[in-house]
Motif scaffolding. Structure first.
Motif, PDB file in Angstrom:
ATOM      1  N   ASP B  70       0.821  -1.208   0.000  1.00  0.00           N
ATOM      2  CA  ASP B  70       0.000   0.000   0.000  1.00  0.00           C
ATOM      3  C   ASP B  70       0.858   1.262   0.000  1.00  0.00           C
ATOM      4  OD1 ASP B  70      -2.201  -1.588   0.071  1.00  0.00           O
ATOM      5  OD2 ASP B  70      -2.599  -1.339   2.210  1.00  0.00           O
ATOM      6  N   MET B  71       2.091   1.109   0.417  1.00  0.00           N
ATOM      7  CA  MET B  71       2.996   2.270   0.472  1.00  0.00           C
ATOM      8  C   MET B  71       4.231   2.000  -0.364  1.00  0.00           C
ATOM      9  SD  MET B  71       3.332   4.021   4.103  1.00  0.00           S
ATOM     10  CE  MET B  71       1.991   4.847   4.917  1.00  0.00           C
ATOM     11  N   ALA B  73       6.998   3.507  -0.472  1.00  0.00           N
ATOM     12  CA  ALA B  73       8.263   3.627   0.251  1.00  0.00           C
ATOM     13  C   ALA B  73       8.633   2.301   0.919  1.00  0.00           C
ATOM     14  CB  ALA B  73       8.161   4.728   1.297  1.00  0.00           C
ATOM     15  N   ALA B 130      15.047   6.590   5.034  1.00  0.00           N
ATOM     16  CA  ALA B 130      14.504   7.941   5.226  1.00  0.00           C
ATOM     17  C   ALA B 130      13.103   8.045   4.621  1.00  0.00           C
ATOM     18  CB  ALA B 130      15.427   8.979   4.598  1.00  0.00           C
ATOM     19  N   ALA B 131      12.924   7.513   3.418  1.00  0.00           N
ATOM     20  CA  ALA B 131      11.613   7.582   2.774  1.00  0.00           C
ATOM     21  C   ALA B 131      10.586   6.764   3.550  1.00  0.00           C
ATOM     22  CB  ALA B 131      11.714   7.088   1.335  1.00  0.00           C
ATOM     23  N   GLN B 134       9.648   8.505   6.749  1.00  0.00           N
ATOM     24  CA  GLN B 134       8.739   9.618   6.477  1.00  0.00           C
ATOM     25  C   GLN B 134       7.304   9.112   6.305  1.00  0.00           C
ATOM     26  OE1 GLN B 134       8.666  12.733   6.531  1.00  0.00           O
ATOM     27  NE2 GLN B 134       6.748  13.069   5.426  1.00  0.00           N
ATOM     28  N   SER B 135       7.144   8.032   5.549  1.00  0.00           N
ATOM     29  CA  SER B 135       5.814   7.443   5.374  1.00  0.00           C
ATOM     30  C   SER B 135       5.257   6.960   6.705  1.00  0.00           C
ATOM     31  CB  SER B 135       5.894   6.250   4.418  1.00  0.00           C
ATOM     32  OG  SER B 135       6.102   6.701   3.115  1.00  0.00           O
ATOM     33  N   LEU B 138       3.950   9.774   8.748  1.00  0.00           N
ATOM     34  CA  LEU B 138       2.648  10.204   8.230  1.00  0.00           C
ATOM     35  C   LEU B 138       1.548   9.228   8.649  1.00  0.00           C
ATOM     36  CD1 LEU B 138       3.524  11.413   4.628  1.00  0.00           C
ATOM     37  CD2 LEU B 138       2.770  12.814   6.554  1.00  0.00           C
ATOM     38  N   ALA B 139       1.856   7.924   8.594  1.00  0.00           N
ATOM     39  CA  ALA B 139       0.853   6.926   8.957  1.00  0.00           C
ATOM     40  C   ALA B 139       0.546   6.982  10.449  1.00  0.00           C
ATOM     41  CB  ALA B 139       1.356   5.531   8.583  1.00  0.00           C
ATOM     42  N   GLN B 143      -1.546  13.904   8.713  1.00  0.00           N
ATOM     43  CA  GLN B 143      -1.157  15.268   8.351  1.00  0.00           C
ATOM     44  C   GLN B 143      -2.463  16.055   8.229  1.00  0.00           C
ATOM     45  OE1 GLN B 143       2.506  15.853   7.387  1.00  0.00           O
ATOM     46  NE2 GLN B 143       1.778  17.770   8.238  1.00  0.00           N
ATOM     47  N   GLU B 145      -3.332  19.057   8.084  1.00  0.00           N
ATOM     48  CA  GLU B 145      -3.422  20.160   7.127  1.00  0.00           C
ATOM     49  C   GLU B 145      -3.821  19.666   5.735  1.00  0.00           C
ATOM     50  OE1 GLU B 145      -0.848  19.459   8.999  1.00  0.00           O
ATOM     51  OE2 GLU B 145      -0.167  21.210  10.125  1.00  0.00           O
ATOM     52  N   LEU B 146      -3.479  18.434   5.425  1.00  0.00           N
ATOM     53  CA  LEU B 146      -3.769  17.904   4.091  1.00  0.00           C
ATOM     54  C   LEU B 146      -4.903  16.886   4.104  1.00  0.00           C
ATOM     55  CD1 LEU B 146      -0.057  17.179   3.082  1.00  0.00           C
ATOM     56  CD2 LEU B 146      -1.300  19.302   2.774  1.00  0.00           C
ATOM     57  N   GLN B 147      -5.564  16.775   5.240  1.00  0.00           N
ATOM     58  CA  GLN B 147      -6.615  15.760   5.414  1.00  0.00           C
ATOM     59  C   GLN B 147      -6.115  14.336   5.176  1.00  0.00           C
ATOM     60  OE1 GLN B 147      -8.564  18.547   3.350  1.00  0.00           O
ATOM     61  NE2 GLN B 147      -8.726  19.376   5.417  1.00  0.00           N
ATOM     62  N   TRP B 148      -4.859  14.116   5.537  1.00  0.00           N
ATOM     63  CA  TRP B 148      -4.370  12.736   5.495  1.00  0.00           C
ATOM     64  C   TRP B 148      -4.543  12.168   6.903  1.00  0.00           C
ATOM     65  CZ3 TRP B 148       0.944  13.381   2.529  1.00  0.00           C
ATOM     66  CH2 TRP B 148       0.672  13.735   1.208  1.00  0.00           C
ATOM     67  N   ILE B 151      -3.332   6.260  10.264  1.00  0.00           N
ATOM     68  CA  ILE B 151      -3.953   4.943  10.079  1.00  0.00           C
ATOM     69  C   ILE B 151      -3.468   3.932  11.106  1.00  0.00           C
ATOM     70  CG2 ILE B 151      -4.447   5.156   7.607  1.00  0.00           C
ATOM     71  CD1 ILE B 151      -1.834   3.508   7.185  1.00  0.00           C
TER      72      ILE B 151
END
Lengths: 202, 202
Positions: B70-71, B73, B130-131, B134-135, B138-139, B143, B145-148, B151
């Motif tokens: 699903d990701m 990265a 690093a990538a 970062q993912s 976020l998970a 985020q 501000e971005l409506q993410w 999970i």
């Protein structure tokens, strides 16, 4: 690139030293200086492009503003670029000083410091660019499996400028990789002795 | 770490060569071998932890399955770990062979190949980690501000296992950084001559 035989017999060293090698050494140092200046400029450009990027969008009556602080990875990229720009500026001054003085790097602690600094900066900028690029890909294409929407269709101009900033950052990190190889060369050649039978020293 | 004076006068080289330096060289090669084995193991562990991670969640009557594909990265992390594991295995075989034969690395093309390979792997694994990190951030935190959405409150077990995989990947990339410094040393000492006045060669 290869001066394999030189220095095996100590008698011939001064012959080579006076002419060719000084020229080559000067060229390497000039390349280092140019590379550090380029890195400094590109890092400032990248930090500026990302840091000053904003876009306001009106959705019905609500104003929404996109800015780089909405994504932690972009903040990390700006900080990393700022650090590498300051570091490169300091290194440029050192390079210019050593070129004016005409001195060659024989100081092991200094060579270790430059090597370590370059390594840290190379890995730092690469990690920052990788994280920012990952965020940019998510923003550009979204992640439907996780219901993360793409946002670049809304903030096109904002995303383009971020992309340019990340591209500059990528050039910075690639240049840092080359520079860290040069500083590794400058450090570790101090440990060599060109004696084929006895180079087991650390 | 420092054998500054050794080899400046060519007359004393054989004295040092027979005893101390061979022992030190053997230790460095042993450290390299151990590090490569550790990297191989950790990279396989990391790829396994991330690659086999799934969790099924029932929301009302709909079954949702989280998996690493699903990701993007995480896919990149698994591929990078697979590559570095295969590379390390090949290098372990080379190290064992050279230890059995008792040969020391004097072959410049081979030293360049090992140096380049280690550099590429170090930067590759660091970028992948690093990538992925970062993912993962976020998970974990989302985020807003971005409506993410975050999970990890839905897929707790899944996220924990991904976290363990990323931690192993981080250890892999840090070990690769140390290894690439060792291989830089092994390469560039071949270019040195320990003559204070004539080391301007490239």
């Amino acid at each position: 690139m290869s001066y394999l035989g030189v220095g095996v017999s100590p008698g011939n060293v001064p012959v080579y030293h006076g002419s060719n090698l000084k020229v080559i050494d000067r060229r390497v140092r000039l390349a280092e200086l140019v590379l550090r200046c380029v890195i400094c400029g590109l890092a400032i450009l990248s930090a500026f492009l990302v840091g000053t990027d904003t876009q306001v969008k009106e959705i019905f009556t609500i104003q929404k503003k996109a800015k780089f602080t909405d994504m932690k990875a972009l903040v990390f990229l700006v900080i990393a670029n700022g650090l590498v720009a300051a570091y490169s500026l300091a290194q440029v001054l050192r390079c210019v000083l050593s070129m004016i003085r005409g001195s060659v790097l024989f100081n092991k602690p200094l060579a270790w410091a430059i090597f370590s600094g370059d390594q840290v900066m190379a890995y730092l900028t690469l990690a920052a660019v990788a994280a920012a690029a990952q965020s940019a890909v998510l923003a550009k294409f979204g992640q439907p499996e996780l219901q993360w929407m793409m946002i670049c269709n809304m903030y096109g101009k904002f995303c383009n400028q971020i992309g340019e900033g990340i591209a500059s950052g990528l050039l910075v990190s690639l240049s840092m990789v080359v520079l860290s190889a040069i500083s590794a060369f400058s450090l570790f050649r101090l440990y060599g002795d060109n004696k084929r039978k006895s180079s087991g020293r650390w």
